[in-house]
Enzyme design. Structure first.
Site, PDB file in Angstrom:
ATOM      1  N   LYS A  39      69.685  25.233  -9.431  1.00 13.10           N
ATOM      2  CA  LYS A  39      69.597  23.857  -8.905  1.00 13.10           C
ATOM      3  C   LYS A  39      68.156  23.358  -8.856  1.00 13.10           C
ATOM      4  O   LYS A  39      67.891  22.215  -9.172  1.00 13.10           O
ATOM      5  CB  LYS A  39      70.126  23.799  -7.470  1.00 13.10           C
ATOM      6  CG  LYS A  39      71.622  23.790  -7.334  1.00 13.10           C
ATOM      7  CD  LYS A  39      72.012  23.578  -5.866  1.00 13.10           C
ATOM      8  CE  LYS A  39      71.714  24.764  -4.997  1.00 13.10           C
ATOM      9  NZ  LYS A  39      70.770  24.675  -3.967  1.00 13.10           N
ATOM     10  N   ARG A 114      74.303  22.178   3.937  1.00 11.62           N
ATOM     11  CA  ARG A 114      74.678  23.561   3.643  1.00 11.62           C
ATOM     12  C   ARG A 114      75.777  24.034   4.572  1.00 11.62           C
ATOM     13  O   ARG A 114      76.053  25.224   4.630  1.00 11.62           O
ATOM     14  CB  ARG A 114      73.458  24.456   3.830  1.00 11.62           C
ATOM     15  CG  ARG A 114      72.754  24.781   2.522  1.00 11.62           C
ATOM     16  CD  ARG A 114      71.468  25.484   2.854  1.00 11.62           C
ATOM     17  NE  ARG A 114      71.134  26.514   1.937  1.00 11.62           N
ATOM     18  CZ  ARG A 114      70.034  26.502   1.180  1.00 11.62           C
ATOM     19  NH1 ARG A 114      69.210  25.491   1.209  1.00 11.62           N
ATOM     20  NH2 ARG A 114      69.773  27.500   0.391  1.00 11.62           N
ATOM     21  N   ARG A 156      62.397  36.186  -9.608  1.00 10.45           N
ATOM     22  CA  ARG A 156      61.877  34.821  -9.502  1.00 10.45           C
ATOM     23  C   ARG A 156      60.457  34.805  -8.945  1.00 10.45           C
ATOM     24  O   ARG A 156      60.131  35.529  -8.017  1.00 10.45           O
ATOM     25  CB  ARG A 156      62.802  34.010  -8.585  1.00 10.45           C
ATOM     26  CG  ARG A 156      62.391  32.568  -8.425  1.00 10.45           C
ATOM     27  CD  ARG A 156      63.521  31.716  -7.966  1.00 10.45           C
ATOM     28  NE  ARG A 156      63.982  32.036  -6.626  1.00 10.45           N
ATOM     29  CZ  ARG A 156      64.958  31.376  -6.017  1.00 10.45           C
ATOM     30  NH1 ARG A 156      65.582  30.394  -6.642  1.00 10.45           N
ATOM     31  NH2 ARG A 156      65.332  31.706  -4.804  1.00 10.45           N
ATOM     32  N   ARG A 189      58.762  34.607  -3.278  1.00 19.72           N
ATOM     33  CA  ARG A 189      59.192  34.198  -1.945  1.00 19.72           C
ATOM     34  C   ARG A 189      59.544  35.425  -1.117  1.00 19.72           C
ATOM     35  O   ARG A 189      60.129  36.373  -1.636  1.00 19.72           O
ATOM     36  CB  ARG A 189      60.414  33.288  -2.055  1.00 19.72           C
ATOM     37  CG  ARG A 189      60.069  31.850  -2.261  1.00 19.72           C
ATOM     38  CD  ARG A 189      61.260  31.018  -2.602  1.00 19.72           C
ATOM     39  NE  ARG A 189      62.423  31.238  -1.750  1.00 19.72           N
ATOM     40  CZ  ARG A 189      63.531  30.526  -1.812  1.00 19.72           C
ATOM     41  NH1 ARG A 189      63.632  29.549  -2.700  1.00 19.72           N
ATOM     42  NH2 ARG A 189      64.560  30.778  -1.031  1.00 19.72           N
ATOM     43  N   ARG A 200      71.804  35.918   2.142  1.00 20.32           N
ATOM     44  CA  ARG A 200      71.868  34.494   1.762  1.00 20.32           C
ATOM     45  C   ARG A 200      73.177  34.189   1.036  1.00 20.32           C
ATOM     46  O   ARG A 200      73.754  33.122   1.196  1.00 20.32           O
ATOM     47  CB  ARG A 200      70.656  34.126   0.896  1.00 20.32           C
ATOM     48  CG  ARG A 200      69.380  34.041   1.738  1.00 20.32           C
ATOM     49  CD  ARG A 200      68.117  34.144   0.908  1.00 20.32           C
ATOM     50  NE  ARG A 200      67.961  33.098  -0.061  1.00 20.32           N
ATOM     51  CZ  ARG A 200      67.216  33.211  -1.162  1.00 20.32           C
ATOM     52  NH1 ARG A 200      66.566  34.330  -1.418  1.00 20.32           N
ATOM     53  NH2 ARG A 200      67.125  32.210  -1.998  1.00 20.32           N
TER      54      ARG A 200
HETATM   55  P1  AMP Z   1      66.254  27.700  -0.513  1.00 22.28           P
HETATM   56  O1  AMP Z   1      64.822  27.496  -0.876  1.00 22.28           O
HETATM   57  O2  AMP Z   1      67.087  26.487  -0.763  1.00 22.28           O
HETATM   58  O3  AMP Z   1      66.847  28.950  -1.106  1.00 22.28           O
HETATM   59  O4  AMP Z   1      66.273  27.918   1.082  1.00 22.28           O
HETATM   60  C1  AMP Z   1      65.581  28.998   1.683  1.00 22.28           C
HETATM   61  C2  AMP Z   1      66.050  29.177   3.109  1.00 22.28           C
HETATM   62  O5  AMP Z   1      65.723  28.032   3.884  1.00 22.28           O
HETATM   63  C3  AMP Z   1      67.544  29.362   3.309  1.00 22.28           C
HETATM   64  O6  AMP Z   1      67.956  30.706   3.087  1.00 22.28           O
HETATM   65  C4  AMP Z   1      67.707  28.945   4.769  1.00 22.28           C
HETATM   66  O7  AMP Z   1      67.274  29.957   5.642  1.00 22.28           O
HETATM   67  C5  AMP Z   1      66.722  27.784   4.884  1.00 22.28           C
HETATM   68  N1  AMP Z   1      67.370  26.496   4.577  1.00 22.28           N
HETATM   69  C6  AMP Z   1      67.213  25.732   3.468  1.00 22.28           C
HETATM   70  N2  AMP Z   1      67.976  24.631   3.529  1.00 22.28           N
HETATM   71  C7  AMP Z   1      68.648  24.711   4.702  1.00 22.28           C
HETATM   72  C8  AMP Z   1      69.603  23.891   5.342  1.00 22.28           C
HETATM   73  N3  AMP Z   1      70.076  22.769   4.785  1.00 22.28           N
HETATM   74  N4  AMP Z   1      70.068  24.290   6.544  1.00 22.28           N
HETATM   75  C9  AMP Z   1      69.638  25.403   7.143  1.00 22.28           C
HETATM   76  N5  AMP Z   1      68.755  26.236   6.586  1.00 22.28           N
HETATM   77  C10 AMP Z   1      68.248  25.899   5.374  1.00 22.28           C
END
Ligand code: AMP
Length: 242
Positions: A39, A114, A156, A189, A200
């Site tokens: 994405k 989410r 990544r 990360r 996750r």
């Molecule tokens: P991502 O970069 O999208 O993989 O997000 C990394 C982490 O940020 C996730 O595993 C969550 O812990 C937190 N996170 C991102 N977006 C959300 C959201 N909409 N609601 C809650 N936690 C989020």
């Protein structure tokens, strides 16, 4: 990719964008899919193509963590375990961001909502911001074979300067640890480890996957096959946007 077909799709998407502008319509696109489904890469490209802001909650939260704000300090506890950050915290950040002037024609939202609770929050936030503005809302689901994703996650890397995403397995930088685009340092990360990735995925299954049916029932869901190369998925994405 077939060049002629690709130009046709680009023209169709451009017509769609122009038509929405002509009708003064706002374009709100949200994206669903498991961690590392691609994405981030596709929505960054799409935002540039459609001239809309790319809003990615993961990056917004990581910026708060880096700046050591109270929100960032709180969010870190959840992100480090692969859990969702509390809905009030993330909704506040999103509401602030979507209220910015650069979102007046719409946005590309990656990583929010989410959960069902967040989806309801998003409807509320949009209603408050949009008033009587006409909106074209679409939820785009990246349907992918999840077996490949843990390997994708651990390989990544991203540029600490410009955010460009690499993958050591299939999109490696030309020089190890250095961004091809801006020369910035590539970092991994903290939550891109095997163990946190598993958590996750569990969070995704329990909290986020129900949104697929939620948006299907509202008649706004589009699914794309997200297996394949970046170019193949890009072509499919343009096909559903047009
Ligand atoms: P991502 O970069 O999208 O993989 O997000 C990394 C982490 O940020 C996730 O595993 C969550 O812990 C937190 N996170 C991102 N977006 C959300 C959201 N909409 N609601 C809650 N936690 C989020």
């Amino acid at each position: 990719m077939n060049e002629t077909k690709s130009i046709d799709v680009v023209n169709m998407v451009n017509n769609f964008i122009n038509e929405e502008k002509r009708q003064n319509m706002k374009t709100e696109l949200i994206f669903l899919g498991p961690p590392a489904c691609g994405k981030g890469t596709q929505t960054t490209k799409l935002a540039e193509f459609m001239n809309l802001p790319h809003i990615d909650t993961g990056s917004l939260l990581r910026a708060e963590i880096k700046a050591e704000t109270p929100a960032g300090i709180e969010a870190k506890k959840f992100i480090d375990k692969g859990n969702l950050v509390p809905v009030e915290l993330v909704s506040r950040i999103i509401k602030n961001r979507l209220s910015n002037d650069d979102c007046k024609d719409g946005y590309i939202l990656d990583g929010f909502p989410r959960s069902l609770e967040q989806a309801e929050q998003l409807t509320k936030i949009n209603d408050e911001i949009n008033g009587s503005t006409q909106v074209k809302f679409m939820a785009i689901y990246f349907d992918i074979d999840t077996n490949v994703l843990v390997e994708r996650i651990v390989n990544r890397r991203s540029c600490s300067k410009c955010g460009e995403i690499y993958n050591l397995a299939f999109k490696a930088p030309q020089h190890e640890g250095i961004c091809d685009k801006c020369g910035g340092e590539l970092t991994q990360r903290k939550d891109d480890t095997r163990e946190i990735a598993q958590s996750r995925f569990d969070t995704y299954e329990h909290e986020t996957a129900p949104l697929i049916d939620y948006y299907k029932n509202k008649g706004v869901l589009k699914s794309i096959d997200a297996n394949g190369t970046i170019d193949e998925v890009w072509e499919r994405l343009l096909q559903v946007i047009k």
